[in-house]
Design an enzyme around this catalytic site. Sequence first.
Site, mmCIF file in Angstrom:
data_model
loop_
_atom_site.group_PDB
_atom_site.id
_atom_site.type_symbol
_atom_site.label_atom_id
_atom_site.label_comp_id
_atom_site.label_asym_id
_atom_site.label_seq_id
_atom_site.Cartn_x
_atom_site.Cartn_y
_atom_site.Cartn_z
ATOM 1 N N SER A 44 0.885 -1.054 0.205
ATOM 2 C CA SER A 44 -0.170 -0.163 -0.348
ATOM 3 C C SER A 44 0.905 1.113 0.578
ATOM 4 C CB SER A 44 -1.032 0.032 1.213
ATOM 5 O OG SER A 44 -0.518 -0.289 2.273
ATOM 6 N N HIS A 250 -0.206 5.851 6.332
ATOM 7 C CA HIS A 250 -0.389 5.392 5.494
ATOM 8 C C HIS A 250 0.338 7.181 4.803
ATOM 9 C CE1 HIS A 250 -1.875 1.200 5.723
ATOM 10 N NE2 HIS A 250 -1.007 1.698 4.165
#
Length: 268
Positions: A44, A250
């Site tokens: 990711s 993230h």
Amino acid sequence: MRRSRFVVFVTSLLLSVGAALTGAAAAQASGTAVSGGYVALGDSYSSGVGTGSYISSSGDCKRSTKAYPYLWNAAHAPSSFTFAACSGARTDEVLASQLGGLSSSTGLVSISVGGNDAGFADVMTTCVLNSDSTCLSRINTAKAYVDSTLPGKLDTVYSAIRSKAPNARVVVLGYPRFYQLGTTCLGLSETKRAAINDAADYLDSAIAKRAADHGFVFGDVRTTFTGHEICSGSSWLNSLNWLNIGESYHPTAAGHSGGYLPVLTNAA
């Protein structure tokens, strides 16, 4: 007359040396220029989870037009671009489903992988929901995995990449530290934050060693993210988001353009 001849001689010599150095620099630059296609592999942190602007055809892989591979491709226009990185990918998934775009004509490969193998998501969940001691215990379990199992899994992935793309320059991207320490910040305790940062360093060190042993370049993003961690006031990382847990911790779009992209550009 003698002085004039000497000046002419010295001038000619300096011009020759300058031309030689310029030629050497040009040759070095051309030697590092990417020729051939670009293949972006990984998890990711490479697909762009946390940036939005997901490519609809990528489905649950959540590949984004704001992710660093997409940005690098747009800026350099390689002969081909394969964006295979996928949210949640571990080393086994990279081997099983991401290597199809590699070939002898591939000039550049980028990859970030290892965080999911080491249980990154579970570490963060444990540390958010539990005590300092439980958080540290879970981190120690992750570190033990990094010591005992992850190197072999990375070796398998890196060997497969080299086998399928023998002429490629391979850049292995690491992970940033998550927190700026020593600041007033709501959320996790300073003990947890420090331990999570230490775990990121531990993981990066292991990945960097395996990359070096395979002759790959390690792209250390901790330098570019310094000053932009969570709690910095100028974070390039999404903090905990209860409405969208998957995007928590993230990089943001700024993290990809300002944190990851320069590292890949310099390494490529």
